[in-house]
Structure formats: structure tokens, C-alpha cells
Design an enzyme around this catalytic site. Structure first.
Site, short mmCIF file in Angstrom:
data_model
loop_
_atom_site.label_atom_id
_atom_site.label_comp_id
_atom_site.label_asym_id
_atom_site.label_seq_id
_atom_site.Cartn_x
_atom_site.Cartn_y
_atom_site.Cartn_z
N SER A 58 0.87 -1.18 0.00
CA SER A 58 0.00 0.00 0.00
C SER A 58 0.91 1.23 0.00
O SER A 58 2.07 1.13 0.41
CB SER A 58 -0.86 0.01 1.27
OG SER A 58 -1.51 1.26 1.43
N TYR A 111 -2.33 -0.60 10.63
CA TYR A 111 -2.29 -0.89 9.18
C TYR A 111 -0.96 -0.44 8.57
O TYR A 111 -0.33 -1.19 7.82
CB TYR A 111 -3.45 -0.17 8.50
CG TYR A 111 -3.61 -0.49 7.03
CD1 TYR A 111 -4.02 -1.75 6.61
CD2 TYR A 111 -3.37 0.47 6.05
CE1 TYR A 111 -4.19 -2.06 5.27
CE2 TYR A 111 -3.53 0.19 4.70
CZ TYR A 111 -3.94 -1.08 4.32
OH TYR A 111 -4.09 -1.38 2.97
N1 LIG Z 1 -8.56 -0.73 -1.74
C1 LIG Z 1 -7.56 0.08 -1.50
O1 LIG Z 1 -7.68 1.30 -1.64
C2 LIG Z 1 -6.23 -0.47 -1.07
C3 LIG Z 1 -5.15 0.40 -1.02
C4 LIG Z 1 -3.91 -0.08 -0.65
C5 LIG Z 1 -3.76 -1.43 -0.37
N2 LIG Z 1 -4.83 -2.26 -0.39
C6 LIG Z 1 -4.60 -3.68 -0.10
O2 LIG Z 1 -5.21 -4.47 -1.09
C7 LIG Z 1 -5.45 -5.77 -0.58
C8 LIG Z 1 -6.87 -6.16 -0.95
O3 LIG Z 1 -7.77 -5.34 -0.25
P1 LIG Z 1 -9.04 -4.66 -0.90
O4 LIG Z 1 -8.91 -3.21 -0.71
O5 LIG Z 1 -9.30 -5.20 -2.25
O6 LIG Z 1 -10.16 -5.11 0.17
P2 LIG Z 1 -11.30 -6.21 0.15
O7 LIG Z 1 -12.24 -5.99 -0.96
O8 LIG Z 1 -11.82 -6.22 1.54
O9 LIG Z 1 -10.49 -7.55 -0.12
C9 LIG Z 1 -9.74 -8.17 0.91
C10 LIG Z 1 -9.62 -9.63 0.58
O10 LIG Z 1 -8.81 -10.26 1.59
C11 LIG Z 1 -9.52 -11.38 2.08
N3 LIG Z 1 -9.13 -11.75 3.42
C12 LIG Z 1 -9.23 -11.06 4.57
N4 LIG Z 1 -8.75 -11.79 5.60
C13 LIG Z 1 -8.33 -12.97 5.06
C14 LIG Z 1 -7.72 -14.14 5.58
N5 LIG Z 1 -7.47 -14.28 6.89
N6 LIG Z 1 -7.41 -15.14 4.74
C15 LIG Z 1 -7.67 -15.03 3.42
N7 LIG Z 1 -8.26 -13.97 2.86
C16 LIG Z 1 -8.58 -12.95 3.68
C17 LIG Z 1 -10.99 -11.01 1.98
O11 LIG Z 1 -11.75 -12.20 2.02
P3 LIG Z 1 -13.18 -12.27 2.73
O12 LIG Z 1 -14.16 -11.72 1.72
O13 LIG Z 1 -13.37 -13.72 3.00
O14 LIG Z 1 -13.11 -11.44 3.98
C18 LIG Z 1 -10.97 -10.35 0.60
O15 LIG Z 1 -10.98 -11.31 -0.41
C19 LIG Z 1 -5.19 -5.68 0.92
O16 LIG Z 1 -3.90 -6.23 1.18
C20 LIG Z 1 -5.20 -4.19 1.18
O17 LIG Z 1 -4.44 -3.85 2.32
C21 LIG Z 1 -6.06 -1.82 -0.74
#
Ligand SMILES: NC(=O)c1ccc[n+]([C@@H]2O[C@H](COP(=O)([O-])OP(=O)(O)OC[C@H]3O[C@@H](n4cnc5c(N)ncnc54)[C@H](OP(=O)(O)O)[C@@H]3O)[C@@H](O)[C@H]2O)c1
Length: 330
Positions: free
Chosen positions: A171, A184
């Protein structure tokens, strides 16, 4: 070096040719077929593919000829993923070693080997550092840091065998820091170090390593956090940061104000298909987030350098930056 993702490059090329009438629609189809085969049927495992960045990346990679093992935890998500062409769902909680072992067995039995691993599963937890419980901090680290560690360790033999690639979704919070984002940002800073060390250790095995550092994109990450907090009866009552926590928690949890994470998925496509993949892919939706991230890094550089016995001059620092830029662009 040309940094336009290859898939995009092929499409732009095809569009440019068709715009000048140089090719007919049959050869345009042929160009699109070239784009669709970028993955060469190579297998990729993506953790946390049920929504947001993981789901988008699974869709984009599958559409570009990769065979995607898509990690998810809920049956409805596994069914949804299995319905996508070129995708096979894998039940995978990155905190559960039995799931990880079973995933290794599933991928091995698939007979395709494993070309790449994308450690994408992640959660966010907001709290002042002097209030966050050890349990909550451990939860944050467990998914975002120990998760990639566990999964990469388990799949390392397959990745070494294929001389493949590993990336983790970090991130810009691995570079910038913000109040209440302590748990985080600590986890995402750890992902930066994890990536650099893994890259050193894997270099001798022909495995490329990267971190993709998104800015703000639409996903379920805030909604999941709010849901977890509600389930646990979390209250901001008595918090030293009550007002700011309340304001943060009141912001739209659906992140509907942000763009879909297509650019993040394209960065993964580039990492997996480029002849010279980058170590860091900062992917942000606007200049403001790029500016804040680069400035945060420079500020740290200046703080590190100042007022110490071996302080470098401005010119010396500029020469170091020139040198680093030349090395990256080699
Ligand atoms: N969106 C942003 O703006 C942003 C920015 C910077 C970084 N990120 C990073 O991008 C990555 C994806 O996040 P996202 O933003 O796309 O959010 P998201 O839609 O909430 O996706 C998160 C994913 O991680 C899964 N997950 C959570 N805990 C888990 C576990 N213990 N084992 C396996 N899977 C698990 C969730 O599965 P469930 O549905 O089963 O909970 C979901 O598939 C993360 O690492 C986040 O920190 C996101």
C-alpha cells in the site's frame, strides 16, 4: 523502458492500426488473441480474491490467458470464482495452516505448476497506537504480514521450480503514515521489508519479487472493518481520538467515492508479463496521492541524513538519486 502493461500495449497497437485502416477486423481479432494469450496458460495463485483488488486481478489475469487459482473463504465466493473462465477457486484462509497445506496439494494436483503467487489478502484496522489492544494488533499483523510469509513459504518450492514471480499487495501506507492508521501502516511497512529481503534471497533461484502499492481504490476493506468492529461491540466511547475515529467510521464504508482497481490489476499483469519486472509498483488514482507518497519518502531521507557525522550535501544526495535512477532504468 516501456512501462505500459503489455496487454494494454497490444490493444493500443491493434487500435492504432485499425484507426489508420492498416488492418481489417480479422487481423484485429488476431491482435486481441495475442493480448488474450499473454499469460501462456501459466498458473497464478491470488489470495483474497473474493472482492476488491483480488477479484479484479483474478478477472484481468484470467482474461489474459493465465490460469488463476483464486483464494476465498466463503462458499458463495468460491462458487462465484469457479464460474469465471480460467479460474479455479481455492478455499484459503491465510491464517490457517491446514488451508494453506490443502491449497499446495490442490495446486500440485492441478499439474500446471505455479508460475506466480499474489499475496493480496488483507485487512485494515484503525485505532490510536496507545489504545489498540495487543489482540487487535496481532490480528492486523497476522493477515497482512504473517499471511504472505506463510503462503509464500508453502509455495516457494513450486515457485522456484518454475523460476516464477511473487508479489504482495502492499500500500502507499507502506511509505506514508497517518494518525489512527498505526496498525495498518505498520503492517504495510513490514511488507516493504519483506519484499526486499525476499527479493535478495530469491534472486539466485530466478524468482522475481515485487510489491504493488495501491493508493485509494474501491473495495470492501472498510466495510469489512466496520462489520468486524460492530460484531465485537467496539465503541469509540472514552477514546482519546473519539471525534476522529467517529468521523473515519462515518465515511462511506463502500468506498464508492473511489475508482475501481483496474489500474492495480494492470500493474499485476505488467509484473507477470514484463521481461524486466519492477520491484515496486506504486499505483495511485491521482497526482495528489503520488505527491504525498513520494514526498513522505523524501522527507524520511532528509531526516535520516541530517545532523549526523556523515551528513551528505544536497549535491551528493542529488548524485545518489541520479545514480539510483540510472540503475533502475538500465
Ligand atoms: N482498496 C484500497 O484502496 C487499497 C489500497 C492499498 C492497499 N490495499 C490492499 O489491497 C489488498 C486487498 O484489499 P481490498 O482493498 O481489495 O479489500 P477487500 O475488498 O476487503 O479484499 C480483501 C480480501 O482479503 C480477504 N481476506 C481477509 N482476511 C483474510 C484471511 N485471513 N485469509 C484469506 N483472505 C482474507 C478477503 O476475504 P473475505 O471476503 O473472506 O473477507 C478479501 O478477499 C489488501 O492487502 C489491502 O491492504 C487496498
Amino acid at each position: 523502458m516501456n512501462r505500459i502493461p503489455r496487454g494494454l500495449r497490444a490493444s493500443i497497437f491493434a487500435l492504432a492500426l485499425s484507426a489508420v485502416g492498416a488492418i481489417d477486423s480479422t487481423s484485429l481479432d488476431a491482435q486481441e488473441t495475442v493480448a488474450a494469450n499473454l499469460g501462456q496458460d501459466r498458473a497464478v495463485l491470488i489470495t483474497g480474491a473474493s472482492s476488491g483488488i483480488g477479484l479484479k486481478t483474478a478477472e484481468v489475469l484470467a482474461a489474459n490467458g493465465f490460469f488463476v487459482y483464486a483464494g476465498a473463504r466463503k462458499q458463495a465466493d468460491l462458487d462465484m470464482l469457479n464460474a469465471i473462465d480460467n479460474v479455479e477457486a481455492v478455499r484459503l484462509d491465510v491464517n490457517v495452516q491446514e488451508d494453506i497445506d490443502a491449497a499446495v496439494q490442490q495446486v500440485t494436483a492441478g499439474g500446471r505448476g505455479l508460475y506466480a503467487l499474489i499475496n493480496n489478502a488483507g485487512v485494515v484496522l484503525l485505532a490510536p497506537l496507545v489504545e489498540v489492544t495487543e489482540e487487535d494488533l496481532a490480528f492486523q499483523m497476522n493477515v497482512n504480514v504473517y499471511g504472505p510469509y506463510r503462503v509464500t513459504k508453502a509455495f516457494a518450492p513450486l515457485l522456484i521450480e518454475s523460476e516464477g514471480r511473487v508479489a504482495t499487495t502492499g500500500s502507499i501506507s507502506g511509505i506514508v503514515t497517518w494518525g489512527l492508521g498505526g496498525p495498518y501502516t505498520m503492517s504495510k511497512h513490514a511488507v516493504e521489508a519483506y519484499t526486499d529481503v525476499l527479493a535478495i534471497e530469491m534472486a539466485g533461484f530466478g524468482v522475481d519479487v515485487a510489491v504493488v502499492e495501491p493508493g485509494n481504490y474501491k473495495s470492501d476493506i472498510m466495510a469489512s472493518m466496520v462489520e468486524r468492529m460492530r460484531e465485537r461491540g467496539y465503541s469509540t466511547e472514552g477514546s482519546m481520538a473519539k471525534e476522529r475515529m467517529d468521523a473515519l467510521l462515518a465515511s462511506p464504508a463502500d468506498r464508492g467515492q473511489y475508482k475501481e482497481p483496474d489500474e492495480v490489476a494492470d500493474a499485476y499483469l505488467d509484473f507477470l508479463t514484463s521481461d524486466s519486472p519492477k520491484r515496486r509498483y506504486m499505483v495511485v488514482p491521482n497526482e495528489q496521492e503520488a505527491n504525498a507518497t513520494i514526498r513522505a519518502h523524501i522527507r524520511r531521507l532528509v531526516q535520516l541524513n541530517e545532523d549526523q557525522p556523515y551528513e551528505f550535501t544536497r549535491d551528493e544526495l542529488m548524485a545518489m538519486i541520479d545514480e539510483a535512477m540510472a540503475a533502475e532504468n538500465d
